[in-house]
Scaffold this motif. Structure first.
Motif, mmCIF file in Angstrom:
data_model
loop_
_atom_site.group_PDB
_atom_site.id
_atom_site.type_symbol
_atom_site.label_atom_id
_atom_site.label_comp_id
_atom_site.label_asym_id
_atom_site.label_seq_id
_atom_site.Cartn_x
_atom_site.Cartn_y
_atom_site.Cartn_z
ATOM 1 N N GLU A 277 0.789 8.191 -1.325
ATOM 2 C CA GLU A 277 1.301 6.736 -0.693
ATOM 3 C C GLU A 277 0.730 7.024 0.299
ATOM 4 O OE1 GLU A 277 2.586 4.447 -2.577
ATOM 5 O OE2 GLU A 277 3.631 5.171 -3.782
ATOM 6 N N GLU B 226 -4.544 0.516 -10.047
ATOM 7 C CA GLU B 226 -4.680 -0.250 -8.613
ATOM 8 C C GLU B 226 -4.805 0.578 -7.808
ATOM 9 O OE1 GLU B 226 -1.418 -3.348 -9.849
ATOM 10 O OE2 GLU B 226 -3.384 -4.953 -11.330
ATOM 11 N N GLY B 227 -4.296 0.641 -5.850
ATOM 12 C CA GLY B 227 -4.345 0.800 -5.457
ATOM 13 C C GLY B 227 -4.668 2.862 -4.567
#
Length: 329
Positions: A78, A38-39
């Motif tokens: 990130e 996910e992401g």
């Protein structure tokens, strides 16, 4: 991103060997739990799927040639949309290649069950990357590469190196890494795509080593090449500018190959020097010829005290001293 700092001519398009995809469209990532993916950006997912589809030939018998494995640990930072690779700067005190950029890895020990274990064990010993963790996922074993030696180096110094690719689904895991001071001076990262394009953009181009200084004396901004003649013929040395020492030599060879598999295409730059043999050909030649070379080296060991100068050959016939330490006797 610096994590810690302590004491072509392309001969052919990239060959990505694919596993069979079943009728449900399986990507080969079924061993990774869905939440771990996910992401991820579409680009990162494409790269992981390409690794999962990649298939090497069965492990060959490399005879008397020394073997090693390196870990290509990939993760998506990130706020970023591409994969980065975990790198180290080798300790200044090491006899071979001090202060150079490297991938975690080392020689295959007799008790290692396979190259995956070797690469993971070495990463644990060098930077404390856990041997077994639910956020570290195996992706692929890539085609081996080989160290390219300068002229006059002993042929027994050749090492066949197998890259092992894994995906770290939780970047926070990297915060717990720490360099083993006996082997590593620093841990840092680099965008894998830079080894395909030879360029960097945005945040990736910030904080790089100073241009014109020791770590990047080259005219090019991000990627430099130098053709030379070594013990196995022509070789193109690639150098990529980083926040620390450049990626070059064997490490650059591994990461260029890794990036080609990940993105499913050839490099944006000419990968090979004219008449440079591909690694499978070089490896086959070394495996076949090494027993004879070892016998000759053994016979000459007691008959000659001569210390040969270790040099690289230039493309115009010139010679220049090698800055690395390689045994000649």
């Amino acid at each position: 991103m610096t994590l810690t700092s302590q004491p072509d001519q392309t001969h052919s398009p990239v060959e990505v060997k694919s596993k069979t995809v079943d009728a449900m469209g399986s990507t080969g990532l079924g061993h990774i739990r869905p939440e771990a993916l996910e992401g991820l950006s579409a680009e990162s997912m494409m790269c992981l799927e390409n690794f999962a589809r990649y298939q090497t030939e069965p492990v060959a018998d490399y005879g008397k040639v020394r073997q090693a494995a390196v870990l290509v640990a990939l993760f998506q930072k990130e706020g970023d949309d591409k994969l980065h690779v975990l790198l180290t700067t080798r300790a200044k005190t090491l006899r071979r290649h001090p202060s150079q950029t490297a991938l975690p890895g080392g020689k295959v020990d007799p008790e290692d069950p396979d190259v995956v274990h070797t690469a993971r064990r070495e990463a644990y010993e060098e930077v404390n990357l856990p041997l077994d963790h639910p956020d570290i996922h195996h992706l692929a074993i890539l085609e081996p590469v080989m160290t390219i030696l300068p002229l006059n180096a002993l042929m027994r110094n050749h090492i066949i190196v197998t890259p092992v690719v894994c995906f770290i689904s939780s970047p926070s895991l990297l915060e717990g890494l720490s360099p083993n001071p006996d082997e590593v001076d620093a841990i840092f990262t680099y965008p894998l795509k830079g080894c395909l394009t030879g360029t960097l953009n945005g945040e990736d181009a910030v904080g790089l080593s100073e241009a014109g200084e020791e770590w990047w004396p080259h005219e090019e901004e991000y990627h430099s090449t130098h053709d030379r003649i070594g013990a196995t013929g022509g070789y193109r040395m690639h150098r990529f500018r980083t926040t620390r020492t450049p990626i070059k030599g064997l490490t650059s060879d591994v990461l260029v190959q890794t990036a080609m598999v990940a993105y499913g295409r050839s490099t944006s730059f000419d990968r090979y020097a004219p008449n440079q043999e591909l690694f499978p050909v070089l490896i086959a030649d070394i495996v076949r010829q090494l027993p004879e070379w070892l016998e000759k080296e053994s016979l000459n060991a007691g008959s000659s005290k001569e210390v040969k100068v270790v040099e690289w050959g230039g493309t115009e016939g010139e010679r220049y001293k090698c800055t690395e330490t390689w045994a000649t006797a």
